[in-house]
Design an enzyme around this catalytic site. Structure first.
Site, PDB file in Angstrom:
ATOM      1  N   ARG A  11      20.410  -5.615  -1.158  1.00 50.96           N
ATOM      2  CA  ARG A  11      21.405  -5.008  -1.774  1.00 50.96           C
ATOM      3  C   ARG A  11      22.780  -4.933  -1.403  1.00 50.96           C
ATOM      4  NH1 ARG A  11      18.254   1.109  -2.011  1.00 50.96           N
ATOM      5  NH2 ARG A  11      19.717   0.691  -0.857  1.00 50.96           N
ATOM      6  N   LYS A  69      25.473  -0.420  -4.128  1.00 46.86           N
ATOM      7  CA  LYS A  69      25.686   0.867  -3.309  1.00 46.86           C
ATOM      8  C   LYS A  69      27.189   1.033  -2.675  1.00 46.86           C
ATOM      9  CE  LYS A  69      22.650   3.795   0.164  1.00 46.86           C
ATOM     10  NZ  LYS A  69      22.060   4.548  -0.938  1.00 46.86           N
ATOM     11  N   GLU A 121      19.055   9.227 -12.451  1.00 43.51           N
ATOM     12  CA  GLU A 121      18.488   9.646 -11.230  1.00 43.51           C
ATOM     13  C   GLU A 121      19.351  10.964 -10.725  1.00 43.51           C
ATOM     14  OE1 GLU A 121      19.653   7.215  -7.364  1.00 43.51           O
ATOM     15  OE2 GLU A 121      21.017   5.578  -9.030  1.00 43.51           O
TER      16      GLU A 121
HETATM   17  C1  LIG Z   1      20.590   4.682  -1.435  1.00 44.52           C
HETATM   18  C2  LIG Z   1      20.284   5.626  -2.963  1.00 44.52           C
HETATM   19  C3  LIG Z   1      19.357   5.941  -3.076  1.00 44.52           C
HETATM   20  C4  LIG Z   1      17.985   5.136  -2.899  1.00 44.52           C
HETATM   21  O1  LIG Z   1      17.915   4.333  -1.896  1.00 44.52           O
HETATM   22  P1  LIG Z   1      16.540   3.952  -0.625  1.00 44.52           P
HETATM   23  O2  LIG Z   1      16.852   2.337  -0.574  1.00 44.52           O
HETATM   24  O3  LIG Z   1      15.457   4.149  -1.223  1.00 44.52           O
HETATM   25  O4  LIG Z   1      17.189   4.407   0.647  1.00 44.52           O
HETATM   26  C5  LIG Z   1      18.961   5.973  -4.154  1.00 44.52           C
HETATM   27  N1  LIG Z   1      19.327   6.660  -5.440  1.00 44.52           N
HETATM   28  C6  LIG Z   1      20.841   6.219  -5.273  1.00 44.52           C
HETATM   29  C7  LIG Z   1      22.260   6.514  -5.908  1.00 44.52           C
HETATM   30  C8  LIG Z   1      21.509   5.794  -3.454  1.00 44.52           C
HETATM   31  O5  LIG Z   1      22.458   5.872  -3.231  1.00 44.52           O
END
Ligand SMILES: *Cc1c(COP(=O)(O)O)cnc(C)c1O
Length: 368
Positions: free
Chosen positions: A109, A211, A247
């Protein structure tokens, strides 16, 4: 000691953090850490990993005890926020191993985040090696099994050389540090109340799926406002039509229908949560449930039996109530405890993580 000046702190990958929201900054001998009462905050540990990118390549990287970064005032990260990060945990399993959960997916990622932000890729194999080295070097800070606490690992990278015209940096730093964090749920996972947010998180064809620090900078106002209004989290809808569920600021949604199908929203602007992907697999292959990744119209939410947020920090955080401009949707699972399917998903996934239940090939990365 830092003061926590507003309600629960956010932890990327888990909606909200420990409800007591304590932040600790002092370093202490591992054996003196009060694991059960740690909050979600930064504590300096002994070692971190640093690799620098210059003249078109990454150096070999090394562990260091230096927790400070000295940068030029015009570094690209300060001017144009060229930075991305990851978050994962190391913890002690029932049989005493120190492990991390699917770190290769975090590495992958971060490769995708770097590409989208015009940063050089830090190879995922090196990412996993960096995480492994940092955890090994700070093994005294990995909380014992049963404490509920974990060692949170934060890999990140940023443009480090001076840039004043808008363009990518030419030098970068990749860094990974770790900090012990307390049990996510103290005294049981109480369902949270969230609101439908009037701000948008991510545009179509934007950066919602990577991210990037910038996604968090612009979400701070929305979360502070949500907390002031008495909500734990924001539910973001799709920015183009504002009809589909996306989300929250730091966690993906899972829903359970009345006939026990696990549903998660599909959209190109949602961050691909590793926890959510793992939950869908567990639903299908361990619990024999139907699992669907598809568009979820907000209109459909009132039909669901259960809802939760998923991310690394909490694994699953149950949702009891969703408020849309005064209209309350109360999930049938209620405000007291997780719904039954959510609980099964939670127990099975945490069982796999802790070594009580056999994991799919490659999910558990044993450090020692
Ligand atoms: C990091 C993150 C998540 C969760 O991801 P995981 O890999 O399960 O920790 C979900 N939404 C956003 C916006 C994130 O930055």
């Amino acid at each position: 000691m830092e003061k926590n000046n507003y309600r629960p702190q956010k932890s990327p990958g888990g909606s909200i953090s420990g409800k007591s929201g304590r932040t600790e900054e002092k370093s202490m001998a591992a054996k003196n850490i009060d694991w059960a009462n740690l909050g979600f905050g930064y504590m300096k540990t002994d070692y971190r990993y640093v690799s620098n990118y210059k003249n078109g390549s990454w150096d070999q990287g090394a562990l260091t005890t230096d927790d400070q970064i000295l940068l030029n005032e015009c570094a690209c990260v300060f001017q144009y926020a060229q930075t991305c990060f990851e978050g994962l945990k190391a913890y002690t399993t029932e049989d005493g191993h120190i492990v991390t959960f699917r770190p290769d997916l975090n590495g992958e990622r971060m490769e995708n985040s770097a590409k989208r932000l015009e940063m050089p890729v830090f190879p995922k194999e090196r990412f996993v090696e960096a995480v492994t080295k940092v955890v090994e070097a700070n093994a005294d800070y990995v909380p014992p099994f049963g404490s509920g606490a974990t060692l949170y690992i934060r890999p990140y990278m940023f443009g480090s050389d001076p840039v004043i015209g808008v363009k990518p940096a030419s030098e970068y730093q990749f860094r990974t540090f770790c900090t012990p964090v307390g049990p996510y749920f103290k005294g049981g996972a109480k369902p949270i109340t969230i609101r439908v947010c009037d701000f948008d998180r991510a545009a179509p064809h934007g950066t919602g799926h990577v991210k990037a620090g910038l996604n968090y900078a612009m979400s701070l106002h929305a979360i502070v406002d949500a907390h002031q209004q008495g909500y734990d989290e924001n539910m973001y809808l799709d920015a183009a039509t504002r009809t589909n569920v996306e989300e929250t600021g730091g966690a993906n949604f899972i829903f359970v229908t009345k006939d026990n199908t696990v549903v998660t929203p599909k959209s190109d602007s949602i961050l691909p949560s590793i926890t959510r992907r793992s939950i869908l697999y567990v639903a299908e292959h361990y619990l024999g449930l139907k699992a669907e990744e598809r568009e979820v119209p907000f209109e459909e939410v009132k039909e669901f039996a259960e809802a939760g947020l998923c991310g690394t920090a909490a694994v699953i955080s149950p949702i009891g109530k969703i408020v849309d401009h005064g209209n309350e949707i109360c999930l049938p699972s209620g405000m007291e405890k997780m719904g039954p399917v959510t609980q099964k998903l939670y127990d099975t996934l945490t069982g796999i993580q802790m070594g009580r239940i056999e994991a799919p090939q490659g999910w558990i990365h044993v450090i020692r």
